[in-house]
Design a protein around this motif. Structure first.
Motif, PDB file in Angstrom:
ATOM      1  N   UNK A 209       0.678  -1.683   0.228  1.00  0.00           N
ATOM      2  CA  UNK A 209      -0.044   0.059   0.185  1.00  0.00           C
ATOM      3  C   UNK A 209       1.117   1.707   0.118  1.00  0.00           C
ATOM      4  N   UNK A 210       1.641   1.474   1.069  1.00  0.00           N
ATOM      5  CA  UNK A 210       2.116   2.525   1.032  1.00  0.00           C
ATOM      6  C   UNK A 210       3.486   2.312   0.090  1.00  0.00           C
ATOM      7  N   UNK A 211       3.731   1.753  -0.714  1.00  0.00           N
ATOM      8  CA  UNK A 211       4.733   2.092  -1.839  1.00  0.00           C
ATOM      9  C   UNK A 211       3.574   2.710  -3.349  1.00  0.00           C
ATOM     10  N   UNK A 212       3.178   1.771  -3.337  1.00  0.00           N
ATOM     11  CA  UNK A 212       1.635   2.305  -4.381  1.00  0.00           C
ATOM     12  C   UNK A 212       1.417   3.910  -3.803  1.00  0.00           C
ATOM     13  N   UNK A 213       1.289   4.341  -2.577  1.00  0.00           N
ATOM     14  CA  UNK A 213       0.664   5.796  -2.270  1.00  0.00           C
ATOM     15  C   UNK A 213       2.118   6.584  -3.335  1.00  0.00           C
ATOM     16  N   UNK A 214       3.326   5.954  -3.238  1.00  0.00           N
ATOM     17  CA  UNK A 214       3.960   7.495  -3.726  1.00  0.00           C
ATOM     18  C   UNK A 214       4.552   6.656  -5.108  1.00  0.00           C
ATOM     19  N   UNK A 215       3.325   5.748  -5.084  1.00  0.00           N
ATOM     20  CA  UNK A 215       3.956   5.732  -7.285  1.00  0.00           C
ATOM     21  C   UNK A 215       2.699   6.377  -7.967  1.00  0.00           C
ATOM     22  N   UNK A 216       4.026   7.187  -9.361  1.00  0.00           N
ATOM     23  CA  UNK A 216       2.881   7.780  -9.401  1.00  0.00           C
ATOM     24  C   UNK A 216       1.436   9.176  -8.480  1.00  0.00           C
ATOM     25  N   UNK A 217       2.400   9.844  -7.272  1.00  0.00           N
ATOM     26  CA  UNK A 217       1.162  10.375  -6.600  1.00  0.00           C
ATOM     27  C   UNK A 217      -0.203   9.791  -6.669  1.00  0.00           C
ATOM     28  N   UNK A 218      -0.386   8.875  -5.895  1.00  0.00           N
ATOM     29  CA  UNK A 218      -1.850   8.234  -5.796  1.00  0.00           C
ATOM     30  C   UNK A 218      -2.658   8.838  -4.965  1.00  0.00           C
ATOM     31  N   UNK A 219      -3.784   9.220  -4.887  1.00  0.00           N
ATOM     32  CA  UNK A 219      -4.456   9.955  -4.487  1.00  0.00           C
ATOM     33  C   UNK A 219      -5.831   8.784  -3.378  1.00  0.00           C
ATOM     34  N   UNK A 220      -5.806   7.369  -3.994  1.00  0.00           N
ATOM     35  CA  UNK A 220      -6.196   6.522  -3.613  1.00  0.00           C
ATOM     36  C   UNK A 220      -6.071   5.363  -4.399  1.00  0.00           C
TER      37      UNK A 220
END
Length: 162
Positions: free
Chosen positions: A60-71
């Motif tokens: 989750x944390x890595x994905x949220x940082x991935x491309x400035x993800x909002x959700x």
């Protein structure tokens, strides 16, 4: 099938929270910002619940940082009560928003419906990853074999972006 640069299609999605069912419009949910949607075949199914969704929870944390993800959200053609219970069982609370698409309206609008009568599941969804940015499709990946998690894995998505 929805494709790059297509707008967020209209479609009611449901969420059970606070003791009530809430109906939400997909355009309101995904129309602004960057959103990763994990499309699953079914709640409490072996592949979705053992392999696919747990990897998104873990990363989750890595994905949220991935491309400035909002959700990060999961969409499942099932009722909101089952989807909510499955999200709790998977540890999604506070991480992945769980949305039910009870009659497959959003899934149909995306062109991602599939029939699994042969295994007793009826009309559901293909396994996919859909990313909306600014209200349009940035990326769509559909798993060629819905009984596998390869193209739609979180690790693959992260690796393909670097």
């Amino acid at each position: 099938m929805i494709k790059k640069d297509d707008p967020v299609p209209p479609g009611p999605l449901m969420q059970f929270s606070g003791g009530a069912v809430h109906t939400l419009d997909s355009r309101d949910l995904f129309g602004v910002g960057r959103h990763i949607i994990v499309g699953v075949v079914g709640a409490f199914t072996p592949i979705c619940g053992v392999t696919h969704l747990p990897e998104y929870v873990r990363l989750f944390e890595t994905l949220m940082d991935f491309g400035n993800t909002d959700s990060i959200s999961s969409v499942c053609v099932a009722d909101p009560f089952v989807v909510s219970a499955w999200g709790k069982a998977m540890g999604c609370d506070g991480k992945i928003a769980m949305y039910a698409d009870p009659v497959g309206a959003f899934t149909d609008q995306c062109g991602l419906a599939a029939n699994y009568d042969s295994i007793g599941m009826g009309n559901r969804s293909q396994r996919y990853i859909l990313i909306f940015r600014g209200g349009v499709v940035e990326r769509l990946t559909v798993e060629p074999d819905p009984f596998q998690v390869d193209e739609t894995s979180a690790a693959r998505m992260i690796a393909s972006s670097t």
